[in-house]
Design a protein around this motif. Structure first.
Motif, PDB file in Angstrom:
ATOM      1  N   ASN A 157       0.837  -1.211   0.000  1.00 51.86           N
ATOM      2  CA  ASN A 157       0.000   0.000   0.000  1.00 51.86           C
ATOM      3  C   ASN A 157       0.870   1.259   0.000  1.00 51.86           C
ATOM      4  OD1 ASN A 157      -2.432   1.478   0.142  1.00 51.86           O
ATOM      5  ND2 ASN A 157      -2.418   1.492   2.385  1.00 51.86           N
ATOM      6  N   SER A 158       1.989   1.210  -0.744  1.00 51.14           N
ATOM      7  CA  SER A 158       2.873   2.384  -0.787  1.00 51.14           C
ATOM      8  C   SER A 158       3.579   2.477  -2.143  1.00 51.14           C
ATOM      9  CB  SER A 158       3.907   2.338   0.356  1.00 51.14           C
ATOM     10  OG  SER A 158       4.575   1.086   0.397  1.00 51.14           O
ATOM     11  N   GLU A 162       7.311  10.828  -2.629  1.00 48.61           N
ATOM     12  CA  GLU A 162       7.696  12.197  -2.980  1.00 48.61           C
ATOM     13  C   GLU A 162       7.279  12.575  -4.405  1.00 48.61           C
ATOM     14  OE1 GLU A 162      11.793  12.876  -1.809  1.00 48.61           O
ATOM     15  OE2 GLU A 162      11.119  13.163   0.257  1.00 48.61           O
ATOM     16  N   GLY A 163       6.021  12.235  -4.738  1.00 44.80           N
ATOM     17  CA  GLY A 163       5.447  12.663  -6.012  1.00 44.80           C
ATOM     18  C   GLY A 163       5.842  11.822  -7.208  1.00 44.80           C
ATOM     19  N   ARG A 164       6.348  10.618  -6.969  1.00 41.91           N
ATOM     20  CA  ARG A 164       6.712   9.734  -8.076  1.00 41.91           C
ATOM     21  C   ARG A 164       6.040   8.381  -7.909  1.00 41.91           C
ATOM     22  NH1 ARG A 164      11.425  11.009  -6.058  1.00 41.91           N
ATOM     23  NH2 ARG A 164      12.033   8.845  -5.707  1.00 41.91           N
ATOM     24  N   ASN A 165       5.687   7.785  -9.036  1.00 39.13           N
ATOM     25  CA  ASN A 165       5.314   6.370  -9.038  1.00 39.13           C
ATOM     26  C   ASN A 165       6.622   5.586  -9.012  1.00 39.13           C
ATOM     27  OD1 ASN A 165       4.562   3.757  -9.546  1.00 39.13           O
ATOM     28  ND2 ASN A 165       3.300   4.215 -11.336  1.00 39.13           N
ATOM     29  N   THR A 166       6.882   4.904  -7.912  1.00 41.10           N
ATOM     30  CA  THR A 166       8.180   4.250  -7.712  1.00 41.10           C
ATOM     31  C   THR A 166       8.348   2.983  -8.545  1.00 41.10           C
ATOM     32  OG1 THR A 166       7.371   2.883  -5.878  1.00 41.10           O
ATOM     33  CG2 THR A 166       8.234   5.077  -5.333  1.00 41.10           C
ATOM     34  N   GLY A 167       7.228   2.445  -9.070  1.00 38.26           N
ATOM     35  CA  GLY A 167       7.292   1.159  -9.745  1.00 38.26           C
ATOM     36  C   GLY A 167       7.181  -0.018  -8.790  1.00 38.26           C
ATOM     37  N   PHE A 168       7.144   0.276  -7.489  1.00 32.68           N
ATOM     38  CA  PHE A 168       6.969  -0.761  -6.473  1.00 32.68           C
ATOM     39  C   PHE A 168       5.536  -0.724  -5.950  1.00 32.68           C
ATOM     40  CE2 PHE A 168      11.481  -0.353  -6.538  1.00 32.68           C
ATOM     41  CZ  PHE A 168      12.009  -1.538  -6.052  1.00 32.68           C
ATOM     42  N   LYS A 169       5.019  -1.874  -5.561  1.00 32.19           N
ATOM     43  CA  LYS A 169       3.728  -1.895  -4.874  1.00 32.19           C
ATOM     44  C   LYS A 169       3.911  -1.509  -3.396  1.00 32.19           C
ATOM     45  CE  LYS A 169       1.328  -3.037  -8.451  1.00 32.19           C
ATOM     46  NZ  LYS A 169       0.567  -4.278  -8.631  1.00 32.19           N
ATOM     47  N   SER A 170       5.111  -1.767  -2.860  1.00 35.17           N
ATOM     48  CA  SER A 170       5.430  -1.310  -1.510  1.00 35.17           C
ATOM     49  C   SER A 170       6.833  -0.721  -1.515  1.00 35.17           C
ATOM     50  CB  SER A 170       5.362  -2.451  -0.489  1.00 35.17           C
ATOM     51  OG  SER A 170       5.869  -2.006   0.768  1.00 35.17           O
ATOM     52  N   PHE A 171       6.907   0.604  -1.584  1.00 38.52           N
ATOM     53  CA  PHE A 171       8.202   1.274  -1.495  1.00 38.52           C
ATOM     54  C   PHE A 171       8.600   1.485  -0.042  1.00 38.52           C
ATOM     55  CE2 PHE A 171      11.215   4.855  -2.265  1.00 38.52           C
ATOM     56  CZ  PHE A 171      12.065   4.158  -3.125  1.00 38.52           C
ATOM     57  N   ARG A 172       7.646   1.355   0.864  1.00 42.16           N
ATOM     58  CA  ARG A 172       7.921   1.546   2.293  1.00 42.16           C
ATOM     59  C   ARG A 172       9.085   0.684   2.754  1.00 42.16           C
ATOM     60  NH1 ARG A 172       6.077  -2.039   5.604  1.00 42.16           N
ATOM     61  NH2 ARG A 172       6.472  -1.809   7.834  1.00 42.16           N
ATOM     62  N   SER A 173       9.091  -0.581   2.342  1.00 43.42           N
ATOM     63  CA  SER A 173      10.157  -1.468   2.821  1.00 43.42           C
ATOM     64  C   SER A 173      11.520  -1.046   2.280  1.00 43.42           C
ATOM     65  CB  SER A 173       9.863  -2.918   2.441  1.00 43.42           C
ATOM     66  OG  SER A 173      10.041  -3.122   1.052  1.00 43.42           O
ATOM     67  N   LYS A 174      11.550  -0.443   1.095  1.00 41.59           N
ATOM     68  CA  LYS A 174      12.831   0.012   0.533  1.00 41.59           C
ATOM     69  C   LYS A 174      13.400   1.151   1.368  1.00 41.59           C
ATOM     70  CE  LYS A 174      12.546  -2.978  -1.273  1.00 41.59           C
ATOM     71  NZ  LYS A 174      13.498  -4.061  -1.115  1.00 41.59           N
ATOM     72  N   ILE A 175      12.512   1.980   1.914  1.00 43.19           N
ATOM     73  CA  ILE A 175      12.953   3.083   2.781  1.00 43.19           C
ATOM     74  C   ILE A 175      13.472   2.528   4.109  1.00 43.19           C
ATOM     75  CG2 ILE A 175      12.191   5.167   3.999  1.00 43.19           C
ATOM     76  CD1 ILE A 175       9.954   5.285   1.742  1.00 43.19           C
ATOM     77  N   PHE A 176      12.738   1.561   4.656  1.00 39.00           N
ATOM     78  CA  PHE A 176      13.106   1.014   5.966  1.00 39.00           C
ATOM     79  C   PHE A 176      14.348   0.131   5.893  1.00 39.00           C
ATOM     80  CE2 PHE A 176      11.817  -1.512   9.918  1.00 39.00           C
ATOM     81  CZ  PHE A 176      12.254  -0.518  10.774  1.00 39.00           C
ATOM     82  N   ASP A 177      14.620  -0.438   4.717  1.00 35.21           N
ATOM     83  CA  ASP A 177      15.796  -1.302   4.553  1.00 35.21           C
ATOM     84  C   ASP A 177      17.103  -0.586   4.891  1.00 35.21           C
ATOM     85  OD1 ASP A 177      14.340  -3.494   3.798  1.00 35.21           O
ATOM     86  OD2 ASP A 177      14.727  -3.308   1.649  1.00 35.21           O
ATOM     87  N   LYS A 178      17.075   0.748   4.872  1.00 37.56           N
ATOM     88  CA  LYS A 178      18.301   1.507   5.171  1.00 37.56           C
ATOM     89  C   LYS A 178      18.659   1.431   6.654  1.00 37.56           C
ATOM     90  CE  LYS A 178      16.752   5.349   3.516  1.00 37.56           C
ATOM     91  NZ  LYS A 178      15.855   6.035   2.598  1.00 37.56           N
ATOM     92  N   PHE A 179      17.692   1.092   7.503  1.00 43.94           N
ATOM     93  CA  PHE A 179      17.960   0.928   8.934  1.00 43.94           C
ATOM     94  C   PHE A 179      18.789  -0.341   9.158  1.00 43.94           C
ATOM     95  CE2 PHE A 179      15.199   3.300  12.154  1.00 43.94           C
ATOM     96  CZ  PHE A 179      15.097   4.427  11.363  1.00 43.94           C
ATOM     97  N   PRO A 180      19.597  -0.344  10.215  1.00 41.86           N
ATOM     98  CA  PRO A 180      20.250  -1.603  10.597  1.00 41.86           C
ATOM     99  C   PRO A 180      19.242  -2.559  11.227  1.00 41.86           C
ATOM    100  CG  PRO A 180      20.705   0.076  12.239  1.00 41.86           C
ATOM    101  CD  PRO A 180      19.928   0.753  11.128  1.00 41.86           C
ATOM    102  N   ARG A 181      19.577  -3.834  11.233  1.00 44.22           N
ATOM    103  CA  ARG A 181      18.788  -4.864  11.932  1.00 44.22           C
ATOM    104  C   ARG A 181      17.326  -4.872  11.484  1.00 44.22           C
ATOM    105  NH1 ARG A 181      22.162  -2.175  15.102  1.00 44.22           N
ATOM    106  NH2 ARG A 181      20.556  -0.786  15.920  1.00 44.22           N
ATOM    107  N   THR A 182      17.130  -4.849  10.169  1.00 38.80           N
ATOM    108  CA  THR A 182      15.781  -4.917   9.598  1.00 38.80           C
ATOM    109  C   THR A 182      15.688  -6.136   8.680  1.00 38.80           C
ATOM    110  OG1 THR A 182      16.447  -3.462   7.790  1.00 38.80           O
ATOM    111  CG2 THR A 182      15.377  -2.425   9.681  1.00 38.80           C
ATOM    112  N   GLY A 183      14.505  -6.336   8.115  1.00 37.11           N
ATOM    113  CA  GLY A 183      14.307  -7.397   7.128  1.00 37.11           C
ATOM    114  C   GLY A 183      13.967  -8.735   7.753  1.00 37.11           C
TER     115      GLY A 183
END
Length: 365
Positions: A157-158, A162-183
């Motif tokens: 559901n993301s 920032e005003g772009r179609n990311t091509g992902f159905k969920s871009f949220r996880s791509k943002i959170f992947d930058k955190f350590p100890r995720t996934g």
């Protein structure tokens, strides 16, 4: 074993005129505390509000509580001149313009993680399943990992950032992947091995407590639960409850297998991550890997197989109606699919935000 439920939802706070996220100085949280005490929390960004149910005895109780929380939050926000939205990312607001909530804990996170934390303007769904025995909880965590991409695909559901179609159905996880100890978490053979890992991180000052391990599923460090954290917050109450029901039923099914000395296969983190990537990119319209058959299978087919797998426990849990709403998601599309449809028809992100607000409130009347 209780298999009670707890559900946490993270909402965006929206200005109804501009449709932008709004840093609202936690006015909604202050007002909500008069109604719900500790069920509403401020988050790191002022444009985020988190709500959490009390312990839910079953899925019907969970529906009642989530409905009450959404309804109350929507009413409080409206009274203050704001709106509430449920989507994994805002379609166009920029993280650089959002204010951080004044709080020593959040400032410590910002100080350590810098722009990784400042840009983490995302909204998720966390589902807790009550399991007192930590060893059993860890066993279920190990086994349920294979199914996480299937459930995640249903929650996507993301699609915008920032005003772009990311091509992902969920871009949220791509943002959170930058955190350590995720996934997806690694496999742990025993609860003592897991606790040794946590204690080593604390001893070496990687973390100060186990809540800073932000995996997609974890044995909760303080509550007697396992916590599934992989999902975007869905648009509607129905979708949230369906996903919670699926997680509860899977947990219970894997528990029952264990008590019969039967186990579902476990797979390496790297393999499950392949499916998580596909779910993030394509939602329910791609293919996942069936590692047993070593072949790609249509995601929708694998979701049907998941429903077959839990078929024998849903009546015992009283959740058949909620679980079978999965078919509605497969038919209507996920929140991401529906957001994309609104944008394709209107070419207007404001219309997408209006749709998110309307869907968030649906079922609260």
């Amino acid at each position: 074993m209780d298999f009670t439920l707890g559900i946490e939802e993270e909402y965006m706070v929206i200005d109804p005129e501009t449709r932008e996220l709004v840093s609202h100085e936690q006015k909604i949280v202050e007002a909500a505390h008069r109604h719900m005490e500790d069920q509403v929390k401020a988050e790191m960004h002022q444009a985020v509000v988190e709500v959490g149910t009390n312990i839910c005895t079953d899925i019907k109780d969970a529906r009642d509580q989530v409905t009450y929380l959404r309804k109350t939050m929507c009413e409080i926000a409206k009274d203050l001149g704001f709106r509430i939205g449920a989507a994994g990312t805002h379609p166009f607001s920029e993280w650089k313009k959002q204010l951080i909530t004044p709080n020593p804990r959040y400032h410590a996170i910002i100080n350590e993680l810098q722009d990784t934390a400042r840009s983490n303007l995302i909204f998720g769904l966390h589902v807790h399943v009550g399991i007192e025995d930590k060893s059993m909880a860890l066993h279920i965590v190990n086994q349920i990992r294979y199914f996480l991409p299937h459930i995640y695909a249903l929650s996507t559901n993301s699609p915008f950032w920032e005003g772009r179609n990311t091509g992902f159905k969920s871009f949220r996880s791509k943002i959170f992947d930058k955190f350590p100890r995720t996934g997806i978490p690694p496999l742990f053979e025993s609860i003592s091995e897991y606790e040794d890992y946590v204690n080593l991180l604390i001893k070496t000052r990687c973390i100060d407590n186990a809540k800073k391990i932000w995996w997609d599923i974890r044995v909760h460090p303080f509550f007697p639960t396992l916590e599934v954290r992989i999902c975007d917050i869905p648009l509607t109450i129905d979708e949230t409850i369906t996903i919670a029901a699926l997680i509860q039923a899977l947990s219970y099914k894997l528990y029952k297998l264990r008590t019969q000395n039967l186990n579902f296969a476990t797979y390496k983190r790297g393999l499950v991550n392949e499916n998580k990537w596909r779910a993030s990119r394509y939602g329910i319209d791609g293919k996942l890997i069936d590692f047993g058959k070593e072949s790609e299978i249509n995601t929708r087919i694998l979701i049907h197989e998941l429903l077959d797998f839990i078929e024998d426990v849903v009546d015992e849990l009283g959740s058949r109606e909620e679980v079978e709403r999965t078919y509605e998601i497969l038919e209507k599309g996920t929140g991401a699919d529906r957001q994309l449809k609104v944008y394709e028809e209107s070419n207007d992100f404001n219309k997408v935000v209006d749709y998110i607000i309307d869907e968030t409130m649906s079922g609260t009347n």
